[in-house]
Design an enzyme around this catalytic site. Structure first.
Site, PDB file in Angstrom:
ATOM      1  N   ASP A   1       0.900  -1.114  -0.068  1.00 61.15           N
ATOM      2  CA  ASP A   1      -0.007   0.078   0.078  1.00 61.15           C
ATOM      3  C   ASP A   1       0.756   1.201  -0.168  1.00 61.15           C
ATOM      4  O   ASP A   1       1.523   1.522   0.854  1.00 61.15           O
ATOM      5  CB  ASP A   1      -0.882  -0.040   1.117  1.00 61.15           C
ATOM      6  CG  ASP A   1      -1.742   1.137   1.214  1.00 61.15           C
ATOM      7  OD1 ASP A   1      -2.117   1.570  -0.113  1.00 61.15           O
ATOM      8  OD2 ASP A   1      -2.632   1.495   2.137  1.00 61.15           O
TER       9      ASP A   1
ATOM     10  N   ASP B   1      -1.675   5.570  -5.999  1.00 61.22           N
ATOM     11  CA  ASP B   1      -2.075   4.450  -4.998  1.00 61.22           C
ATOM     12  C   ASP B   1      -2.122   3.050  -5.387  1.00 61.22           C
ATOM     13  O   ASP B   1      -3.094   2.864  -6.229  1.00 61.22           O
ATOM     14  CB  ASP B   1      -3.308   4.991  -4.091  1.00 61.22           C
ATOM     15  CG  ASP B   1      -3.588   4.002  -2.805  1.00 61.22           C
ATOM     16  OD1 ASP B   1      -2.637   3.736  -2.217  1.00 61.22           O
ATOM     17  OD2 ASP B   1      -4.808   4.070  -2.729  1.00 61.22           O
TER      18      ASP B   1
END
Length: 440
Positions: free
Chosen positions: A102, A312
């Site tokens: 992440d 992201d």
């Protein structure tokens, strides 16, 4: 993903004070290859617990040249997740852990025994009591008070307590500690600060935890920056591919740049300093520039923290300011109709531009290009913006895989990134995109 709204879509079938972790048997780069999901998660009709265990164990023996470090990374498709996962070892002796990659968060954490509240995970539960290298961090440590956003203290043990809550409502809390992370070829990162989570819940089903690779002090790339520098790159493979092999990767350290890499300046948002921001300057659909929206909505305003685009890996679907999204959607609809694509009247979940295709039907799919500041372009393959969705009538439809954002937070998600080599170069303040990056 930490500060971002929930964009994990099961329907798609598809992560102060300076300190650093020490590394031993250190190569010049830390290379994490991406393997196809069937290497770890075979089709359901052939899968059982014994096969999972054996296949996971075999992955730790992946080899490469002396200057690279490999550890598996896979798509979350087989267990209804829009994320990508890495397998690392934790502790001594090490416990194999499947963790979400992440770029939208910093903290590394794992579910820990004893669990007060834990969800089901596929790899063994990490028990810090069995690790000789596990150390809890005291409440008075700078790593606790100077870095954690919401530090706490366990009065009974005097150890630091962390709590992290994500935009989708998922959460983890427990003790802040240090332990080693283990990669194939016997390369270790020692003294890595991580969260030992005893209370966890939300949408992390199947994963053992999260590998935060954001820009903050607690992120993995920051902790190993003394060894590998503040640069890493990845290529996230096709989430729908049935191929048994994959050349996708996650690499920490500077590697030779692909000639096709186009860079755009890396921006910093004072209100969300841990995220990787870039500026977009527009879109093209079918080779024509899209008009009818304010370009200011795509540019970062440091005073308000709105705008800009967050790159992201922990979000599936890209989202753009509503006026920009509507302009792109309408331009796509117009070109799609001219190319013989039939738009259906109803929506599917968050998607409001979906198309029904008949067998043996020939249509022309409009192209989409994302334009970034500095002249960097991403010409998206159709698989990166047409998402297959099964309708209630059991027919397969294809939807424009983008969303509108009304909160000032624009995101470039991993569906749109798949197949591109993406370079996060904090040292030179830039982010690069290279088409067909997984093939190198």
């Amino acid at each position: 993903m930490a500060a971002l709204p929930s964009l994990l879509l099961p329907l798609l079938l598809l992560l102060l004070f300076s300190f650093s972790a020490d590394a031993t048997h250190t190569p010049r780069t830390l290379h994490v290859p991406v393997l196809h999901r069937d290497a770890v998660f075979p089709p359901a009709h052939t899968a059982d617990a014994a096969r999972y265990t054996a296949q996971l164990a075999s992955l730790s023996s992946t080899t490469d040249s002396d200057d690279q470090l490999r550890s598996p990374v896979i798509s979350g498709l087989p267990f209804d997740s829009g994320e990508y996962f890495a397998i690392v070892g934790v502790g001594d002796p090490s416990t194999r852990a499947l963790v979400v990659i992440d770029t939208g968060s910093d903290l590394i954490w794992l579910q820990c025994a004893p669990c007060r509240h834990c969800y089901r995970q596929l790899t063994p539960l990490y028990d810090p009591r069995s690790s000789t290298t596990y150390r809890q961090i005291p409440c008075a440590s700078p790593r606790c008070r100077g870095v954690l956003r919401y530090p706490g203290c366990d009065a009974g043990t005097g150890s630091c307590v962390y709590m992290v809550v994500y935009g989708d409502g998922s959460a983890s809390s427990g003790n802040l500690a240090t332990d080693r992370l283990v990669f194939p070829e016997d390369t270790h990162a020692h003294n890595v600060t991580l969260g030992c989570g005893h209370d966890n819940g939300g949408l992390f089903e199947s994963a053992a935890g999260l590998l935060g690779v954001g820009r903050g002090e607690l992120s993995f790339p920051t902790q190993v920056a003394a060894t590998y520098g503040r640069v890493f790159s990845y290529c996230l493979g096709d989430r729908m591919s049935r191929a048994k092999s994959s050349s996708s990767y996650l690499v920490f350290g500077r590697t030779p740049e692909l000639p096709s890499t186009a860079f755009t300046p890396l921006r910093t948002n004072p209100r969300r300093p841990s995220l990787y921001y870039v500026d977009m300057v527009g879109f093209s659909v079918a080779d024509e520039r899209v008009t009818g929206f304010s370009e200011a909505s795509l540019a970062l305003d440091p005073a308000t923290g709105r705008g800009g685009i967050v790159v992201d890996s922990g979000t599936a679907i890209s989202r753009f300011a509503r006026d920009a999204y509507v302009a792109v959607r309408d331009a796509f609809n117009s070109r799609a109709a001219a190319g013989g694509m039939r738009k259906v009247a109803h929506n599917f979940s968050v998607f409001d531009a979906c198309y029904g295709l008949r067998r043996k039907e020939t249509v022309r799919v409009p192209s989409i290009v994302l334009h970034f500041a500095g002249g960097a372009d991403m010409a998206l393959p159709p698989a990166n913006y047409l998402v297959p969705v099964q309708g209630g009538d059991r027919r397969m439809y294809f939807c424009l895989g983008l969303q509108a954002a009304d909160d000032g937070l624009n995101v470039l998600g991993n569906v749109q990134q798949q197949g591109f080599g993406v370079v996060f170069d904090v040292e030179r303040e830039r982010i690069g995109f290279a088409p067909n990056g997984c093939s190198t």
